[in-house]
Structures are given as C-alpha cells and as structure tokens.
Write a protein that holds these residues in place. Structure first.
Motif, PDB file in Angstrom:
ATOM      1  N   ALA A 113      48.354 -35.089 -28.955  1.00 39.06           N
ATOM      2  CA  ALA A 113      48.965 -34.793 -30.253  1.00 39.06           C
ATOM      3  C   ALA A 113      49.186 -36.075 -31.047  1.00 39.06           C
ATOM      4  N   SER A 114      49.717 -37.100 -30.397  1.00 37.04           N
ATOM      5  CA  SER A 114      49.946 -38.380 -31.063  1.00 37.04           C
ATOM      6  C   SER A 114      48.635 -38.975 -31.567  1.00 37.04           C
ATOM      7  N   TYR A 115      47.602 -38.930 -30.758  1.00 40.29           N
ATOM      8  CA  TYR A 115      46.293 -39.448 -31.144  1.00 40.29           C
ATOM      9  C   TYR A 115      45.758 -38.732 -32.380  1.00 40.29           C
ATOM     10  N   LEU A 116      45.989 -37.418 -32.434  1.00 40.05           N
ATOM     11  CA  LEU A 116      45.513 -36.626 -33.569  1.00 40.05           C
ATOM     12  C   LEU A 116      46.438 -36.712 -34.784  1.00 40.05           C
ATOM     13  N   GLY A 117      47.615 -37.294 -34.591  1.00 39.79           N
ATOM     14  CA  GLY A 117      48.565 -37.418 -35.697  1.00 39.79           C
ATOM     15  C   GLY A 117      49.267 -36.114 -36.022  1.00 39.79           C
TER      16      GLY A 117
END
Length: 193
Positions: A172-176
């Motif tokens: 989720a963090s990687y995808l923003g």
C-alpha cells in the motif's frame, strides 16, 4: 552467490572467464537477517548492493512517522541510495531486509576500478541505469494518472510472485494508498472472480 550476479550480468552483456575472475574480486558478500538495516537515513551509502537471495526495501519515514516505500529489491536486483553512493551526501533512505538476505557489495572506488578494468561492465551498468530511469518515469506517470486499483493491477501483473512475499501495508505504501484501500481493492477483485 556470485553465480546469481554473473547470470544477471550475462543477460545483458557477454563475459569471459577472465572478466568473471576480475569481477568477483571486487565484491564482498554480506548477509542480513530479516528487519536488519543495510543503510539508515543520515548515513553515507558506501556500497551498491546486489541481491543474490532475499528481499529488501528502500523507504523513508516522514515527520508523522509514516513509511514511504520507494523500491523493493529481490533476487537479481541492485539496491542503494544512489545519490548518497555517488555524491557522498547523507542518505535520505533507509534500506532493510524484509526477509533473510544475501548480498554482494561493491564500494564506490571498487565500482570505478571495476568499470575501468572490465570495460563491458560500464555498458552493463549504463543499461541498468537506463532501465531504472524508464521504470521510474513510468511509476511517476502511473502515480499521477492511474486509479488505486489500476496501480495495484499493474504491480500484480508485472510482479505477481513478489506480491506474496511483501506485507500488504508495504505494498500500500509503495502504491501511495492507504492499507484499507488496498484491502478493499483486493476484496473486490476476489469477489469478481
């Protein structure tokens, strides 16, 4: 461990037996345990690291304590804070192991000497940098133009096996996007099947 590196290099350029012997002399093996740091923000990044086995992440932490994933590196990937490595400035990223990992490290001076002693390695690294620029441009454009679901589907399509190895909150963090949004997306995709 070195064979993984040689296979990766030979996917892009040809190596002689003498090249391999010289290349090997420039690398130092390193093992990391899960959650162990390779680099912490504020340190100077002294090595380019080739991931022979395992999975690492590059990220920074904002003033609210939220982690923002930049890169995941698994078998056959290079990982580093490249600006810090090239300039000697303090790193803006943390790099740590998501899984127990085995790396091959090369220092800046050894990197420079390697590309002089084995000129084909200069071409190899140039190809990597070109691919990296294209990948980052596409990721930036995707973050601007795609919906959360489209970003997830593109990631799942390009790296399906790696998604099983990365915790959902990091994806989720990687995808923003928020972890709850990723949960909803995954739930909706399962329901559609």
């Amino acid at each position: 461990m070195i064979d993984v590196l040689f296979n990766h290099i030979q996917d892009k350029v040809s190596l002689t037996a003498a090249d391999k012997e010289t290349i090997q002399s420039f690398f130092t093996p390193k093992k990391l345990r899960k959650r162990q740091y390779l680099l912490q923000e504020g340190q100077v990044c002294k090595h380019l690291s080739f991931v022979a086995k395992g999975l690492l992440r590059t990220y920074n932490v904002d003033e609210k304590g939220l982690e923002h994933m930049s890169v995941f590196g698994w078998e056959g990937w290079w990982i580093s804070d490249f600006n810090s490595f090239l300039s000697g400035d303090p790193a803006i990223f943390n790099i740590d192991a998501i899984e127990d990992s085995e790396l091959l490290l090369i220092s800046y001076d050894d990197y420079e000497n390697l590309t002089l002693r084995v000129p084909i390695m200069d071409r190899y690294f140039r190809m990597l940098y070109q691919n990296s620029i294209v990948t980052k441009e596409r990721r930036l454009m995707s973050s601007i133009t795609h919906t959360a679901q489209e970003k997830y589907l593109k990631l799942a399509e390009s790296n399906p096996e790696i998604l099983e190895r990365i915790p959902q909150n990091m994806i989720a963090s990687y995808l923003g996007i928020a972890p709850e949004t990723l949960s909803r997306i995954r739930k909706n995709l399962v329901a559609k099947k």
